[in-house]
Design an enzyme around this catalytic site. Structure first.
Site, mmCIF file in Angstrom:
data_model
loop_
_atom_site.group_PDB
_atom_site.id
_atom_site.type_symbol
_atom_site.label_atom_id
_atom_site.label_comp_id
_atom_site.label_asym_id
_atom_site.label_seq_id
_atom_site.Cartn_x
_atom_site.Cartn_y
_atom_site.Cartn_z
ATOM 1 N N LYS A 121 6.933 -75.363 16.031
ATOM 2 C CA LYS A 121 8.007 -75.012 15.447
ATOM 3 C C LYS A 121 9.521 -75.781 15.951
ATOM 4 C CE LYS A 121 10.594 -72.968 18.912
ATOM 5 N NZ LYS A 121 11.878 -73.800 19.938
ATOM 6 N N ASP A 139 11.074 -69.075 16.165
ATOM 7 C CA ASP A 139 11.331 -68.683 17.346
ATOM 8 C C ASP A 139 11.085 -67.156 17.336
ATOM 9 O OD1 ASP A 139 13.541 -67.472 16.550
ATOM 10 O OD2 ASP A 139 14.816 -69.021 18.119
#
Length: 225
Positions: A121, A139
């Site tokens: 991420k 996220d």
């Protein structure tokens, strides 16, 4: 509504109504961004933005951060969640930037993930925000919102969500689409109480459609004998 139509309608709405969506993490360069994103894990952007000005004043580049001790870094980020592990990650990340990349933050997702404290991420955020790469960081907001509005179907992991989003969103829009979903999840499609009455995409949202259908089905009849 077919998924293809849902994507098309929602993307067009975001393009018209949020044409300049961007990260709320304050940064001036790739070094500051990667530090801020590492700090933002399980922490609000607002809190990170309160901490980073003094941190960047003390350590304005990768070399100065690499020269600092973990204890010194920790003193600057004590109010951040998981400060001990993040201080260690920042130290290791900076050292590896110096030793392997000449102090420059790489633009490749695979190379970014070789840095301490940088998962998929975080790597995707840096690649998308700083370098405009066609990647989709996932996220908690992106994961939740994508499933709720109907962009994904029963995605069990962030990677599954990422793959489905990248398959349906035009590559050139992926960097900004990441911000659309984050900001929508942060301010409108909130976790516990989504503000459906203020949502511009409600008419195409799977959750809203199901909610309306359920309310219509369970609404008591006004007919009396």
């Amino acid at each position: 509504m077919q998924k293809k139509e849902r994507y098309s309608k929602i993307i067009e709405w975001f393009k018209e109504n949020m044409p300049a969506a961007e990260s709320e993490l304050r940064h001036r360069n790739a070094y500051e961004l990667i530090v801020a994103v590492i700090l933002s894990a399980q922490c609000t952007d607002k809190r990170v933005n309160m901490v980073t000005p003094a941190l960047f004043e003390a350590y304005p580049d990768a070399q100065s951060l690499a020269n600092a001790s973990v204890e010194d870094i920790l003193r600057h980020i004590k109010s951040i969640s998981y400060p001990n592990s993040k201080a260690a990650h920042l130290s290791g990340m900076a050292k590896k930037l110096i030793s392997d990349f000449g102090g420059e933050v790489p633009d490749d997702v695979t190379l970014l993930q070789t840095l301490p404290g940088v998962g998929r991420k975080t790597a995707n955020v840096v690649a998308a925000v700083m370098y405009g790469k066609s990647v989709m960081p996932v996220d908690t907001h992106v994961f939740r919102v994508s499933e709720r509005i109907g962009f994904t179907t029963n995605s069990k992991t962030p990677l599954a969500t990422e793959k489905e989003l990248t398959a349906h969103i035009p590559a050139e829009l992926l960097p900004i689409a990441h911000h659309w979903l984050i900001l929508h999840g942060r301010y409108v499609c909130t976790a516990r109480a989504p503000k459906c009455n203020k949502c511009g995409i409600a008419q195409w949202c799977r959750h809203f459609g199901r909610k309306n259908k359920q309310e219509t089905t369970t609404k008591p009849s006004r007919n009396t004998r």
